[in-house]
Motif scaffolding. Structure first.
Motif, PDB file in Angstrom:
ATOM      1  N   ALA A 375      30.966  35.748  28.747  1.00  0.00           N
ATOM      2  CA  ALA A 375      30.298  34.841  29.681  1.00  0.00           C
ATOM      3  C   ALA A 375      30.486  33.388  29.251  1.00  0.00           C
ATOM      4  O   ALA A 375      30.742  32.502  30.078  1.00  0.00           O
ATOM      5  CB  ALA A 375      28.812  35.181  29.773  1.00  0.00           C
ATOM      6  N   VAL A 376      30.376  33.142  27.934  1.00  0.00           N
ATOM      7  CA  VAL A 376      30.606  31.788  27.424  1.00  0.00           C
ATOM      8  C   VAL A 376      32.043  31.351  27.713  1.00  0.00           C
ATOM      9  O   VAL A 376      32.303  30.222  28.130  1.00  0.00           O
ATOM     10  CB  VAL A 376      30.315  31.712  25.912  1.00  0.00           C
ATOM     11  CG1 VAL A 376      30.818  30.388  25.328  1.00  0.00           C
ATOM     12  CG2 VAL A 376      28.823  31.853  25.664  1.00  0.00           C
ATOM     13  N   ALA A 380      33.272  28.161  29.894  1.00  0.00           N
ATOM     14  CA  ALA A 380      34.148  27.140  29.307  1.00  0.00           C
ATOM     15  C   ALA A 380      35.376  26.917  30.184  1.00  0.00           C
ATOM     16  O   ALA A 380      35.802  25.776  30.404  1.00  0.00           O
ATOM     17  CB  ALA A 380      34.563  27.552  27.898  1.00  0.00           C
ATOM     18  N   ASP A 381      35.963  28.015  30.703  1.00  0.00           N
ATOM     19  CA  ASP A 381      37.123  27.882  31.587  1.00  0.00           C
ATOM     20  C   ASP A 381      36.752  27.121  32.855  1.00  0.00           C
ATOM     21  O   ASP A 381      37.537  26.312  33.366  1.00  0.00           O
ATOM     22  CB  ASP A 381      37.665  29.268  31.955  1.00  0.00           C
ATOM     23  CG  ASP A 381      38.347  29.957  30.783  1.00  0.00           C
ATOM     24  OD1 ASP A 381      38.696  29.254  29.807  1.00  0.00           O
ATOM     25  OD2 ASP A 381      38.516  31.191  30.837  1.00  0.00           O
ATOM     26  N   LYS A 417      26.096  27.478  29.824  1.00  0.00           N
ATOM     27  CA  LYS A 417      26.949  27.742  28.668  1.00  0.00           C
ATOM     28  C   LYS A 417      26.170  27.514  27.374  1.00  0.00           C
ATOM     29  O   LYS A 417      26.255  28.319  26.421  1.00  0.00           O
ATOM     30  CB  LYS A 417      28.186  26.847  28.709  1.00  0.00           C
ATOM     31  CG  LYS A 417      29.118  26.985  27.506  1.00  0.00           C
ATOM     32  CD  LYS A 417      30.397  26.194  27.741  1.00  0.00           C
ATOM     33  CE  LYS A 417      31.316  26.232  26.526  1.00  0.00           C
ATOM     34  NZ  LYS A 417      30.914  25.256  25.503  1.00  0.00           N
ATOM     35  N   ALA A 418      25.398  26.412  27.327  1.00  0.00           N
ATOM     36  CA  ALA A 418      24.619  26.122  26.123  1.00  0.00           C
ATOM     37  C   ALA A 418      23.569  27.199  25.877  1.00  0.00           C
ATOM     38  O   ALA A 418      23.353  27.628  24.730  1.00  0.00           O
ATOM     39  CB  ALA A 418      23.957  24.751  26.254  1.00  0.00           C
ATOM     40  N   LEU A 424      23.574  33.515  21.384  1.00  0.00           N
ATOM     41  CA  LEU A 424      24.511  34.087  20.412  1.00  0.00           C
ATOM     42  C   LEU A 424      24.290  33.538  19.007  1.00  0.00           C
ATOM     43  O   LEU A 424      24.989  33.924  18.071  1.00  0.00           O
ATOM     44  CB  LEU A 424      25.951  33.812  20.851  1.00  0.00           C
ATOM     45  CG  LEU A 424      26.460  34.625  22.049  1.00  0.00           C
ATOM     46  CD1 LEU A 424      27.771  34.039  22.578  1.00  0.00           C
ATOM     47  CD2 LEU A 424      26.659  36.091  21.653  1.00  0.00           C
ATOM     48  N   GLY A 425      23.339  32.598  18.875  1.00  0.00           N
ATOM     49  CA  GLY A 425      23.066  32.007  17.574  1.00  0.00           C
ATOM     50  C   GLY A 425      24.013  30.894  17.175  1.00  0.00           C
ATOM     51  O   GLY A 425      24.065  30.502  16.004  1.00  0.00           O
ATOM     52  N   ARG A 426      24.759  30.369  18.140  1.00  0.00           N
ATOM     53  CA  ARG A 426      25.721  29.297  17.841  1.00  0.00           C
ATOM     54  C   ARG A 426      25.029  27.922  17.948  1.00  0.00           C
ATOM     55  O   ARG A 426      25.409  27.067  18.740  1.00  0.00           O
ATOM     56  CB  ARG A 426      26.901  29.358  18.803  1.00  0.00           C
ATOM     57  CG  ARG A 426      27.682  30.664  18.767  1.00  0.00           C
ATOM     58  CD  ARG A 426      28.796  30.629  19.801  1.00  0.00           C
ATOM     59  NE  ARG A 426      29.540  31.872  19.859  1.00  0.00           N
ATOM     60  CZ  ARG A 426      30.512  32.119  20.742  1.00  0.00           C
ATOM     61  NH1 ARG A 426      30.841  31.188  21.637  1.00  0.00           N
ATOM     62  NH2 ARG A 426      31.127  33.276  20.750  1.00  0.00           N
ATOM     63  N   HIS A 427      24.015  27.713  17.150  1.00  0.00           N
ATOM     64  CA  HIS A 427      23.221  26.492  17.261  1.00  0.00           C
ATOM     65  C   HIS A 427      23.995  25.248  16.859  1.00  0.00           C
ATOM     66  O   HIS A 427      23.993  24.235  17.574  1.00  0.00           O
ATOM     67  CB  HIS A 427      21.954  26.621  16.406  1.00  0.00           C
ATOM     68  CG  HIS A 427      21.088  27.760  16.822  1.00  0.00           C
ATOM     69  ND1 HIS A 427      21.228  29.032  16.293  1.00  0.00           N
ATOM     70  CD2 HIS A 427      20.071  27.837  17.721  1.00  0.00           C
ATOM     71  CE1 HIS A 427      20.334  29.837  16.840  1.00  0.00           C
ATOM     72  NE2 HIS A 427      19.612  29.143  17.707  1.00  0.00           N
TER      73      HIS A 427
END
Length: 519
Positions: A375-376, A380-381, A417-418, A424-427
């Motif tokens: 999904a991210v 992004a695309d 996206k954020a 996902l833990g991508r802080h």
């Protein structure tokens, strides 16, 4: 601006009170402006200037008694006068050319942003020229044949350093930018400009810009940053924009940035900005018949062109000729004449906005399936399809509405996206993206709340609290409102280190692996 005055003193000249009211709201004292006076017609300008001190005249072109061109011409003949910034809807190349030749120091489209107007007035007040980027190249390209009409150019009499400065001025660079590009002082730039004006018999900087285009010293459409390189690199590499994805053989349109079109690998010349705005009004309503009057309203709004509706079929004819492939036998191409108007036949045409929605759908499906990474990637695309401001530089009410809609779509997609990245833990990697977004949209509470969550999850609690303080101050000072429930709730969660409420680490930061616990 002189000592003792609180800001740039502006005289507003426009026959529409609504326009002047809007200009007053933009040119505020807090941004360094004072409205010294107002006129409803060019005939009133001399009296207004005699009654008050003025640094810049913001002049409409079309007025009932004395238009902006004639008013500017009279000011020039009167001797010492403040510079004129033309503010116009601009329909006719020659109309704007007349304004420059009459002595205007610059011009700006009424469809421009408030920030552009503020920059333009400051630039003209400082003695610089200002030419709207949306139409500069096309307006001045009408003078490219002037080299043949004026074979006696005297530019070759200038010293090499003066020719460099003239070339840079023609590109629209300021004194500071020229000094930096040529590695000389601003004082030297000003001295060379004075000699250029004297040698070529030019009245001011704006006239020098027109002269540079008239005599082929500057080529329309080239980037301003090429000025310093032009002498050493006579054929700088052009900026190449890759066509969007899609079948190579089909007709493709991109509106998520400047309006562009390709047939095969060839990018098409879509003509003047208002012609492009008319095309956008058709392309963004595929398979819908739009009447001629609707198109006039879409592109010109409350100030229709002097030729009335006659300009619409002319623009349509030019667009058909541009968009038609060599194999097409029909004269209509993709713009079809129907009962009551024109229709864009979108079948078989690739458009970036259509692909955008397909990617958004893919992102939603992946999220529902629990495939957050996919999904991210789809988000992004989709965001990569944006190549700057949607429909950048195009005028008219329809485009303004679509620009706002697409900009909001971009913001919403960035938020999604954020949110997915935080889940996902991508802080840490999300902090930079959100910081840029909140800087561009400083009053957006959802973005501020996301940035606080990202900072908290990255172990930067103090910075998260600072985001709240800064956002609250801007909301109170600029809009007179307090933060809403979502932002307040996020603030309280950060204060209480309630990581579970923030979608981060249950138990707060102290429960985060590797986070130093207090003694």
């Amino acid at each position: 601006m002189t000592a003792g005055h609180p800001g740039v003193r502006v005289l507003l000249v426009d026959d529409q009170e609504l326009v002047r009211s809007g200009l007053r709201r933009i040119l505020r004292p807090r941004d360094g402006f004072v409205i010294a006076g107002e006129c409803a017609d060019g005939a009133e300008v001399p009296g207004a200037l005699a009654a008050c001190d003025v640094d810049v005249v913001v002049m409409d072109l079309r007025m009932k008694e004395v238009d902006g061109i004639e008013a500017t011409r009279r000011l020039r003949r009167s001797g010492d006068h403040p510079p004129v910034l033309v503010l116009t809807t601009f329909d006719d190349d020659e109309l704007l050319a007349g304004a420059l030749r009459a002595g205007a120091a610059g011009y700006l489209l009424k469809d421009s942003t408030a920030e552009d107007l503020i920059r333009a007035v400051h630039a003209v007040a400082a003695g610089d020229a200002w030419l709207d980027v949306a139409v500069t190249a096309r307006v001045l390209s009408t003078y490219r044949q002037a080299a043949d009409r004026h074979p006696g150019s005297r530019a070759e009499l200038l010293a090499p350093g003066e020719q460099d400065v003239l070339r840079a001025i023609g590109r629209g660079l300021s004194d500071a930018e020229i000094a930096d590009a040529l590695d000389i002082s601003e004082c030297t730039v000003r001295g060379r400009l004075e000699r250029i004006l004297a040698e070529l018999g030019l009245r001011d900087r704006a006239a020098a810009i027109v002269y540079a285009f008239d005599h082929g010293i500057v080529t329309p459409g080239r980037s301003a940053t090429d000025a310093a390189d032009e002498e050493t690199d006579p054929a700088p590499r052009p900026v190449v924009r890759e066509p969007p994805p899609g079948p190579v053989s089909t007709l493709r349109f991109a509106v998520l940035g400047p309006l562009r079109a390709w047939r095969g690998a060839e990018q098409l010349d879509l003509g003047p900005v208002r012609q492009q705005a008319l095309l956008a009004a058709l392309v963004l309503r595929p398979d819908v018949t739009v009447s001629q009057q609707e198109l006039l309203d879409d592109v010109w709004g409350l100030e229709p062109p002097g030729t009335g509706g006659k300009v619409v079929p002319v623009y349509v004819f030019r667009l058909r000729r541009c968009l038609r492939s060599a194999e097409e036998s029909t004269s209509d191409s993709v713009i079809v004449r129907g009962r009551g108007g024109y229709r864009f036949a979108g079948d078989g045409v690739w458009m970036d906005v259509v692909w955008l929605e397909e990617l958004v759908t893919q992102a939603g499906a992946a999220e529902q399936a629990g495939e957050l990474t996919a999904a991210v990637g789809a988000c992004a695309d989709a965001l990569d399809l944006f190549q700057g401001e949607p429909l950048a530089g195009l005028p008219g009410p329809f485009v303004a509405g679509e620009r706002l809609r697409l900009t909001e779509r971009r913001i919403a997609l960035s938020q999604k996206k954020a949110e997915l990245q935080l889940r996902l833990g991508r802080h840490a990697e999300t902090v930079g993206e959100l910081a840029a977004l909140t800087a561009a949209h400083p009053h957006s509470e959802p973005l501020a709340a996301l940035l606080m969550r990202a900072l908290y999850g990255a172990g930067r609690r103090t910075e998260a609290l600072a985001v709240y303080s800064g956002t609250r101050a801007r909301l109170v000072d600029d809009l007179g409102v307090e933060p809403g429930e979502e932002l307040r709730r996020t603030h309280n969660a950060v204060l209480c280190e309630d990581g579970e409420s923030l979608g981060g680490y249950p138990g707060g930061l102290a429960a985060r692996p590797g986070y130093p616990r207090p003694d």
